[in-house]
Scaffold this active site. Structure first.
Site, mmCIF file in Angstrom:
data_model
loop_
_atom_site.group_PDB
_atom_site.id
_atom_site.type_symbol
_atom_site.label_atom_id
_atom_site.label_comp_id
_atom_site.label_asym_id
_atom_site.label_seq_id
_atom_site.Cartn_x
_atom_site.Cartn_y
_atom_site.Cartn_z
ATOM 1 N N ASN A 150 0.664 -1.638 -0.072
ATOM 2 C CA ASN A 150 -0.116 -0.299 -0.029
ATOM 3 C C ASN A 150 0.985 1.277 -0.017
ATOM 4 O O ASN A 150 0.780 2.252 0.525
ATOM 5 C CB ASN A 150 -0.737 0.112 1.362
ATOM 6 C CG ASN A 150 -0.125 -0.548 2.423
ATOM 7 O OD1 ASN A 150 0.291 -0.061 2.482
ATOM 8 N ND2 ASN A 150 -1.146 -0.455 3.536
ATOM 9 N N GLN A 208 -4.830 3.161 18.694
ATOM 10 C CA GLN A 208 -6.004 3.384 17.352
ATOM 11 C C GLN A 208 -7.150 2.189 17.816
ATOM 12 O O GLN A 208 -6.091 0.752 18.100
ATOM 13 C CB GLN A 208 -5.328 2.908 16.032
ATOM 14 C CG GLN A 208 -4.393 3.832 15.742
ATOM 15 C CD GLN A 208 -4.053 4.204 13.900
ATOM 16 O OE1 GLN A 208 -3.674 4.821 13.611
ATOM 17 N NE2 GLN A 208 -4.352 3.062 13.726
ATOM 18 N N HIS A 230 -7.495 6.407 10.294
ATOM 19 C CA HIS A 230 -6.342 5.787 9.637
ATOM 20 C C HIS A 230 -6.815 4.306 8.286
ATOM 21 O O HIS A 230 -6.788 3.459 8.642
ATOM 22 C CB HIS A 230 -5.723 4.304 10.432
ATOM 23 C CG HIS A 230 -4.562 4.353 10.182
ATOM 24 N ND1 HIS A 230 -3.002 3.786 11.085
ATOM 25 C CD2 HIS A 230 -3.753 3.882 8.642
ATOM 26 C CE1 HIS A 230 -2.237 3.042 9.989
ATOM 27 N NE2 HIS A 230 -2.314 3.372 9.081
HETATM 28 P P1 NDP Z 1 10.192 1.124 3.607
HETATM 29 O O1 NDP Z 1 11.035 1.180 4.318
HETATM 30 O O2 NDP Z 1 10.371 1.754 2.106
HETATM 31 O O3 NDP Z 1 10.660 2.774 3.567
HETATM 32 C C1 NDP Z 1 10.746 3.517 5.048
HETATM 33 C C2 NDP Z 1 12.112 4.444 5.190
HETATM 34 O O4 NDP Z 1 12.558 5.255 5.696
HETATM 35 C C3 NDP Z 1 13.697 3.593 4.632
HETATM 36 O O5 NDP Z 1 14.192 4.916 3.539
HETATM 37 C C4 NDP Z 1 14.157 4.411 6.024
HETATM 38 O O6 NDP Z 1 15.983 4.361 5.854
HETATM 39 C C5 NDP Z 1 13.653 5.545 6.366
HETATM 40 N N1 NDP Z 1 14.064 5.957 7.680
HETATM 41 C C6 NDP Z 1 13.994 4.796 8.900
HETATM 42 N N2 NDP Z 1 14.824 5.429 9.710
HETATM 43 C C7 NDP Z 1 15.145 6.912 9.482
HETATM 44 C C8 NDP Z 1 15.740 7.737 10.649
HETATM 45 N N3 NDP Z 1 15.337 8.038 11.396
HETATM 46 N N4 NDP Z 1 15.851 8.735 9.672
HETATM 47 C C9 NDP Z 1 15.282 9.174 8.390
HETATM 48 N N5 NDP Z 1 14.806 7.767 7.451
HETATM 49 C C10 NDP Z 1 14.756 6.532 8.158
HETATM 50 O O7 NDP Z 1 9.011 1.617 4.319
HETATM 51 P P2 NDP Z 1 7.279 2.245 3.456
HETATM 52 O O8 NDP Z 1 8.015 3.757 3.152
HETATM 53 O O9 NDP Z 1 6.715 1.598 2.356
HETATM 54 O O10 NDP Z 1 6.498 2.780 4.145
HETATM 55 C C11 NDP Z 1 6.835 3.868 5.472
HETATM 56 C C12 NDP Z 1 6.230 3.807 6.565
HETATM 57 O O11 NDP Z 1 5.077 3.780 6.244
HETATM 58 C C13 NDP Z 1 5.874 2.579 7.855
HETATM 59 O O12 NDP Z 1 6.950 1.624 8.057
HETATM 60 C C14 NDP Z 1 4.733 2.473 8.250
HETATM 61 O O13 NDP Z 1 5.068 2.999 10.112
HETATM 62 C C15 NDP Z 1 3.772 4.035 7.361
HETATM 63 N N6 NDP Z 1 2.932 3.585 6.415
HETATM 64 C C16 NDP Z 1 1.460 4.281 6.585
HETATM 65 C C17 NDP Z 1 0.243 3.702 6.449
HETATM 66 C C18 NDP Z 1 -1.016 3.862 6.208
HETATM 67 O O14 NDP Z 1 -1.778 3.916 5.858
HETATM 68 N N7 NDP Z 1 -1.085 5.249 6.592
HETATM 69 C C19 NDP Z 1 0.694 2.393 4.937
HETATM 70 C C20 NDP Z 1 1.636 1.989 4.839
HETATM 71 C C21 NDP Z 1 2.736 2.456 5.622
HETATM 72 P P3 NDP Z 1 17.001 2.927 5.129
HETATM 73 O O15 NDP Z 1 15.912 2.010 4.754
HETATM 74 O O16 NDP Z 1 17.325 3.835 4.199
HETATM 75 O O17 NDP Z 1 17.146 2.836 6.339
#
Ligand code: NDP
Length: 386
Positions: A147, A314, A333
């Site tokens: 998603n 939630q 959400h």
């Molecule tokens: P990804 O794993 O693709 O991306 C997460 C990114 O966050 C990675 O690039 C990671 O960095 C980076 N990151 C982690 N820690 C840090 C930090 N301390 N500072 C800066 N960057 C950081 O996940 P998604 O993009 O698919 O999803 C992200 C989040 O969104 C999920 O974990 C979830 O909590 C939320 N989400 C919400 C949804 C909703 O319905 N509202 C649905 C889906 C997700 P790196 O990989 O470079 O270490």
């Protein structure tokens, strides 16, 4: 044979749908970057059906019962004596969605003696205490990418809604009014603004790509830098940290997972470093921001708007301050639970279960914890308490 305990949100208030607004979904077999969408051996649902609510059962009942397993589905997950607590004691597998999270606390994991697998039907496994999952040998898997684009679309929608003052203007129409000045006194163009994302993973990068055609200046911070080609293509400015990035931005969107490094990141201090009148969009996790600091920043005018769909806990209680703070565009959400997304994460959950029961490896990109350590996507994007 396994006992599978599935926690899903309630059915619609007027009952499980018998018809839908549209007849089909676009067929998507790859995500950006090439990862395939879920590849279970079969599914027992029609894509486009409501699968994330109790009666939808993620389309799993025929498959699980046909293989001799037991499936228990409930929405009753919190409070003393919940069905979840009662059924967890001898469950082998727990499935829940971040929209209606079954909080797997250390106490619950300790009480669930048979628990081997916790599946997040969606993305974001912070409702599972990962330290406890590691120490109890519980595998944690989520349906990575299912998603991400759904959420990115939601972020774009919320960005435009806040900047252009859409929701209050729509309310004027509902109320029978026509005062243009009431609508436009807080309405701006996004064009030319500086927009920054905290994290440029699957969602963050998709947001950047979708916003680029609006002729904005794009910024990001992440633990790992994107490739030079992507930075050049989108004209991105990278910042070492959120603290470095936010003073430059008119709009900030949070797209990082919740883990010890990000919890409480946006408190009074960081909010005060943002430009006065900036907008903050958080569809990642509520605990990345300080609940009351956001409320204060909106009331003082430090923030011009806040939108998102993630709350803690939630479901959010009726008196949660974010329901009544000024200039917000909150929804429950929902961003990652469109019918389109549900079809993918239901199929991905089935794929994970098929692999688990057959003793085959679960796709590395779906793994958060495995073999007593962070694994796969979890090892890249999460951290645990040391
Ligand atoms: P990804 O794993 O693709 O991306 C997460 C990114 O966050 C990675 O690039 C990671 O960095 C980076 N990151 C982690 N820690 C840090 C930090 N301390 N500072 C800066 N960057 C950081 O996940 P998604 O993009 O698919 O999803 C992200 C989040 O969104 C999920 O974990 C979830 O909590 C939320 N989400 C919400 C949804 C909703 O319905 N509202 C649905 C889906 C997700 P790196 O990989 O470079 O270490």
């Amino acid at each position: 044979m396994a006992k599978v305990l599935c926690v899903l949100y309630d059915d619609p208030t007027d009952g499980y749908p018998t018809s839908y607004a549209r007849d089909d979904l676009p067929v998507i077999d790859h995500y950006p970057g090439g990862q395939t969408t879920p590849t279970p051996e079969a599914v027992d649902f029609t894509p486009g059906q409501l699968l994330g609510s109790v009666s939808g059962e993620l389309g799993l009942r025929a498959y699980l019962e046909g293989a001799g397993h037991t499936l228990v589905v409930t929405s009753d997950k919190d409070g003393e004596g919940s069905v979840f607590d009662r059924e967890l004691v001898d469950a082998d597998i727990v499935i829940s969605q971040p929209f209606w999270p079954a909080y797997l606390t250390p106490e619950r994991i300790a009480a669930a003696k048979n628990l081997k697998l916790a599946v997040t039907a969606g993305i974001g496994s912070d409702h599972v205490d990962l330290d406890s999952a590691i120490s109890h040998g519980v595998t944690v898997a989520e349906v990575t990418y299912c998603n991400s684009i759904s959420v990115a679309e939601h972020v774009v929608m919320m960005t435009l809604s806040l900047v252009r003052n859409y929701l209050p203007s729509y309310q004027v129409v509902l109320d029978g009014g026509w005062n243009i000045a009431d609508c436009v006194a807080r309405s701006y163009d996004l064009e030319g603004m500086h927009v920054g994302t905290v994290a440029a993973g699957r969602i963050g990068l998709a947001v950047l790509r979708r916003l680029a055609p609006f002729d904005v200046k794009l910024h990001y911070t992440d633990r790992y830098r994107l490739s030079e080609d992507v930075e050049r293509e989108l004209g991105l400015t990278w910042h070492e940290s959120a603290e470095d990035m936010v003073p430059h931005c008119d709009v900030v969107t949070i797209n990082a997972p919740l883990h010890p490094e990000t919890e409480g990141l946006f408190g009074d201090k960081l909010l005060a470093q943002m430009k006065r009148g900036a907008y903050l969009i958080n569809t990642a996790r509520a605990k990345i921001v300080d609940r009351d600091a956001v409320d204060r920043a909106l009331r003082s005018g430090q923030l011009a708007g806040y939108a998102g769909d993630v709350w803690f806990p939630q479901p959010a209680p009726a008196d949660h301050p974010w329901r009544t703070m000024p200039h917000h565009g909150m929804t429950p959400h929902i961003s990652g639970s469109s019918l389109s997304a549900q079809a993918r994460y239901a199929a991905g959950t089935r794929e994970i279960l098929e692999a688990f029961f057959a003793g085959r490896p679960i796709r590395d990109e779906y793994l958060i914890v495995d073999g007593g350590a962070l694994a796969g996507t979890g090892a890249h994007s999460y951290s645990v308490n040391k």
